[in-house]
Design a protein around this motif. Structure first.
Motif, PDB file in Angstrom:
ATOM      1  N   MET A  93     -46.099  15.325 -13.346  1.00  0.00           N
ATOM      2  CA  MET A  93     -45.284  16.194 -12.473  1.00  0.00           C
ATOM      3  C   MET A  93     -44.569  17.044 -13.239  1.00  0.00           C
ATOM      4  N   ASN A  94     -43.305  16.497 -14.512  1.00  0.00           N
ATOM      5  CA  ASN A  94     -43.302  16.608 -15.299  1.00  0.00           C
ATOM      6  C   ASN A  94     -44.140  17.411 -16.454  1.00  0.00           C
ATOM      7  N   ASP A  95     -45.873  17.396 -16.984  1.00  0.00           N
ATOM      8  CA  ASP A  95     -46.169  17.553 -17.711  1.00  0.00           C
ATOM      9  C   ASP A  95     -46.088  19.881 -16.323  1.00  0.00           C
ATOM     10  N   LEU A  96     -46.637  19.125 -15.929  1.00  0.00           N
ATOM     11  CA  LEU A  96     -46.828  20.466 -14.400  1.00  0.00           C
ATOM     12  C   LEU A  96     -45.163  21.788 -14.455  1.00  0.00           C
ATOM     13  N   PHE A  97     -44.630  21.492 -14.873  1.00  0.00           N
ATOM     14  CA  PHE A  97     -43.485  22.279 -15.272  1.00  0.00           C
ATOM     15  C   PHE A  97     -43.394  22.921 -16.407  1.00  0.00           C
ATOM     16  N   ILE A 108     -42.030  27.705 -13.408  1.00  0.00           N
ATOM     17  CA  ILE A 108     -42.028  27.466 -11.846  1.00  0.00           C
ATOM     18  C   ILE A 108     -40.798  28.084 -11.232  1.00  0.00           C
ATOM     19  N   ASP A 109     -40.842  29.224 -10.438  1.00  0.00           N
ATOM     20  CA  ASP A 109     -39.104  29.544 -10.050  1.00  0.00           C
ATOM     21  C   ASP A 109     -38.566  29.141  -8.477  1.00  0.00           C
ATOM     22  N   ALA A 110     -39.395  28.388  -7.984  1.00  0.00           N
ATOM     23  CA  ALA A 110     -39.134  28.311  -6.541  1.00  0.00           C
ATOM     24  C   ALA A 110     -40.763  27.416  -5.985  1.00  0.00           C
ATOM     25  N   VAL A 111     -39.834  25.381  -5.470  1.00  0.00           N
ATOM     26  CA  VAL A 111     -41.263  25.143  -5.348  1.00  0.00           C
ATOM     27  C   VAL A 111     -41.184  24.857  -3.394  1.00  0.00           C
ATOM     28  N   ASP A 148     -35.963  15.526  -9.175  1.00  0.00           N
ATOM     29  CA  ASP A 148     -36.032  15.504 -10.938  1.00  0.00           C
ATOM     30  C   ASP A 148     -36.648  16.242 -11.933  1.00  0.00           C
ATOM     31  N   ALA A 149     -37.363  15.961 -10.971  1.00  0.00           N
ATOM     32  CA  ALA A 149     -38.603  16.796 -12.565  1.00  0.00           C
ATOM     33  C   ALA A 149     -38.067  18.468 -12.353  1.00  0.00           C
ATOM     34  N   MET A 150     -38.008  19.171 -10.884  1.00  0.00           N
ATOM     35  CA  MET A 150     -36.792  20.263 -11.220  1.00  0.00           C
ATOM     36  C   MET A 150     -35.631  20.467 -11.966  1.00  0.00           C
ATOM     37  N   ARG A 151     -34.566  19.383 -11.843  1.00  0.00           N
ATOM     38  CA  ARG A 151     -33.631  19.552 -12.741  1.00  0.00           C
ATOM     39  C   ARG A 151     -33.930  19.178 -14.016  1.00  0.00           C
ATOM     40  N   LYS A 152     -34.508  18.773 -13.793  1.00  0.00           N
ATOM     41  CA  LYS A 152     -35.068  18.713 -15.707  1.00  0.00           C
ATOM     42  C   LYS A 152     -35.290  19.861 -16.086  1.00  0.00           C
ATOM     43  N   HIS A 153     -35.840  20.635 -15.273  1.00  0.00           N
ATOM     44  CA  HIS A 153     -36.952  21.839 -15.718  1.00  0.00           C
ATOM     45  C   HIS A 153     -35.828  23.210 -15.554  1.00  0.00           C
ATOM     46  N   ASN A 154     -34.190  22.948 -15.330  1.00  0.00           N
ATOM     47  CA  ASN A 154     -33.437  23.806 -14.270  1.00  0.00           C
ATOM     48  C   ASN A 154     -34.088  24.705 -13.748  1.00  0.00           C
ATOM     49  N   CYS A 155     -35.013  23.951 -12.783  1.00  0.00           N
ATOM     50  CA  CYS A 155     -35.874  24.900 -10.946  1.00  0.00           C
ATOM     51  C   CYS A 155     -34.931  24.585 -10.266  1.00  0.00           C
ATOM     52  N   GLU A 181     -26.015  24.971  -7.720  1.00  0.00           N
ATOM     53  CA  GLU A 181     -26.530  26.467  -8.581  1.00  0.00           C
ATOM     54  C   GLU A 181     -27.800  25.762  -7.485  1.00  0.00           C
ATOM     55  N   TRP A 182     -28.096  24.727  -7.248  1.00  0.00           N
ATOM     56  CA  TRP A 182     -28.879  24.370  -5.641  1.00  0.00           C
ATOM     57  C   TRP A 182     -29.087  25.333  -4.927  1.00  0.00           C
ATOM     58  N   ASN A 183     -30.259  26.376  -4.757  1.00  0.00           N
ATOM     59  CA  ASN A 183     -30.525  27.167  -3.536  1.00  0.00           C
ATOM     60  C   ASN A 183     -31.859  25.964  -2.678  1.00  0.00           C
ATOM     61  N   VAL A 184     -31.223  25.445  -1.184  1.00  0.00           N
ATOM     62  CA  VAL A 184     -31.749  24.606  -0.442  1.00  0.00           C
ATOM     63  C   VAL A 184     -32.031  25.461   0.828  1.00  0.00           C
TER      64      VAL A 184
END
Ligand code: NAD
Ligand code: UFG
Length: 336
Positions: free
Chosen positions: A65-69, A74-77, A109-116, A169-172
């Protein structure tokens, strides 16, 4: 926007790719194909005229997942990935909790690390349990889920609410789907369950095509107009379009938002059988069977909030859903 669809090769995900493409978004799919086939993405390519980038990986695999990001901006998941068979979840609770919860934790977690920090979650009407009010609004208290599958949805909703509270900062967006059925009008993509279907519409279409002898109607002694269970069936393309509207809410920085996605109309099991027969000029043999454990009598929503805030509403009726479900089944009698 560039949108990552986890579980994007599945039933709702594949239809959502088409709607996102129509709305001008680009898509990346990650799926481990545990309940789907890459062929669905080839079919999507026929509809939209291009192949979407596909990463075959398990969402629980943090390195993948980290590789993917790292590789894609990515703007949104949209998180479709999950196991979803209610009965199987009762028999295999650990597998369900482990897959559905861990996949979501690793992803966040991967999203947060990549600021998404833009996230749409596939939740379910099942979180309302036996609903306290009908039609169900989003304010209806969450109920007692009777199976581990439903509990994963309810618990992940709580996790996401806490996450958004801790970091605004999260939009959920939590989308509580009612009962998606039907297929894309092309007949190229649709619902393709493994083995004996658990859900009503695939059982009907497989009976109509001759793969099953007859439909079992689970109970005709409920407190409903004809005694059979009433649900809010929604065309999968309408549901898919709901995700396009939810992305607009994310672009407006909605913070936390919760929506029911349903039509607001209840149909009984026998209503669906009759609508299917009428729409397709076919007979569906059925017999009445005992109630299925864990089923409730009636479940349909009030979709007014999604209309008011997202400008979204379902366009298709029950006969459209029946026509399109049959169109996919008859073009793909053995599935993909
Ligand atoms: P589906 O099984 O067709 O799609 C889910 C996809 O997730 C599959 O392609 C599967 O291979 C993939 N997947 C599962 N675990 C994974 C993992 N660990 N890593 C990578 N991929 C994984 O189901 P669907 O009907 O398209 O449902 C999509 C989502 O909507 C699910 O979360 C489901 O619980 C939810 N939902 C579905 C319904 C319904 O009636 N279909 C109703 C309410 C909510
Ligand atoms: N039914 C039958 N015969 C069948 C299958 C179903 O009579 O062979 C009846 C059920 O008893 C129920 C209705 O058809 O009254 C709908 O049943 P489904 O299994 O198609 O759908 P459910 O409402 O039980 O649950 C589905 C998904 C859940 C999701 C929920 C959201 O399986 O994952 O919709 O509303 F949470």
């Amino acid at each position: 926007m560039n949108i990552l669809l986890t579980g994007g090769a599945g039933y709702i995900g594949s239809h959502t790719i088409v709607e996102l493409d129509k709305a001008g978004h680009s898509v990346v799919v990650v799926d481990n194909l545990v309940n789907s086939s890459e062929e669905s993405l080839n079919r999507v390519a026929k509809i939209i005229g291009k192949q979407v980038p596909f990463v075959k990986a398990d969402v629980r695999d943090a390195a993948a997942m980290n590789d993917l990001f790292d590789k894609f901006k990515i703007d949104a998941v949209i998180n479709f990935a999950g196991l979803k068979a209610v009965g199987e979840s009762v028999a295999k609770p650990l597998e369900y909790y482990e897959n559905n919860m861990n996949a979501c934790f690793v992803l966040l977690d991967a999203m947060r690390k990549h600021n998404c920090k833009n996230f749409i979650f596939s939740s379910s009407a099942t979180v309302y349990g036996d609903p306290a009010i009908i039609p169900i609004t989003e304010e209806c208290p969450k109920g007692q889920c009777t199976n581990p599958y439903g509990k994963t949805k309810s618990m992940l909703e709580e996790v996401l609410i806490d996450l958004q509270k801790a970091d605004p900062e999260w939009n959920v967006v939590l989308l509580r789907y009612f009962n998606p059925i039907g297929a894309h009008q092309s007949g190229l993509i649709g619902e393709n369950p493994n083995g004996i279907p658990n859900n009503l519409m695939p059982y009907i279409t497989q009976t109509a095509v001759g793969l099953r002898k007859e439909l079992g109607v689970f109970g005709n002694d409920y407190d409903t107009p004809d005694g059979t269970g009433v649900r809010d069936y929604i065309h999968v393309c309408d549901l898919a379009n709901g995700h396009v509207c939810a992305l607009k809410a994310i672009e407006r920085k909605c913070g936390l938002a919760i929506y029911n996605l349903g039509t607001g109309h209840g149909n009984s099991v026998l209503d669906v059988v009759k609508a299917f027969e009428k729409a397709n000029n076919l007979k569906v043999p059925y017999s009445i069977k005992p109630r299925r454990a864990g089923d409730i009598a009636t479940c349909y929503c009030n979709p007014a909030k999604a209309k008011a805030e997202l400008g979204w509403e379902a366009k298709y009726g029950i006969e459209d859903m029946c026509r399109d479900a049959w169109n996919f089944q008859k073009n793909n009698p053995e599935g993909y």
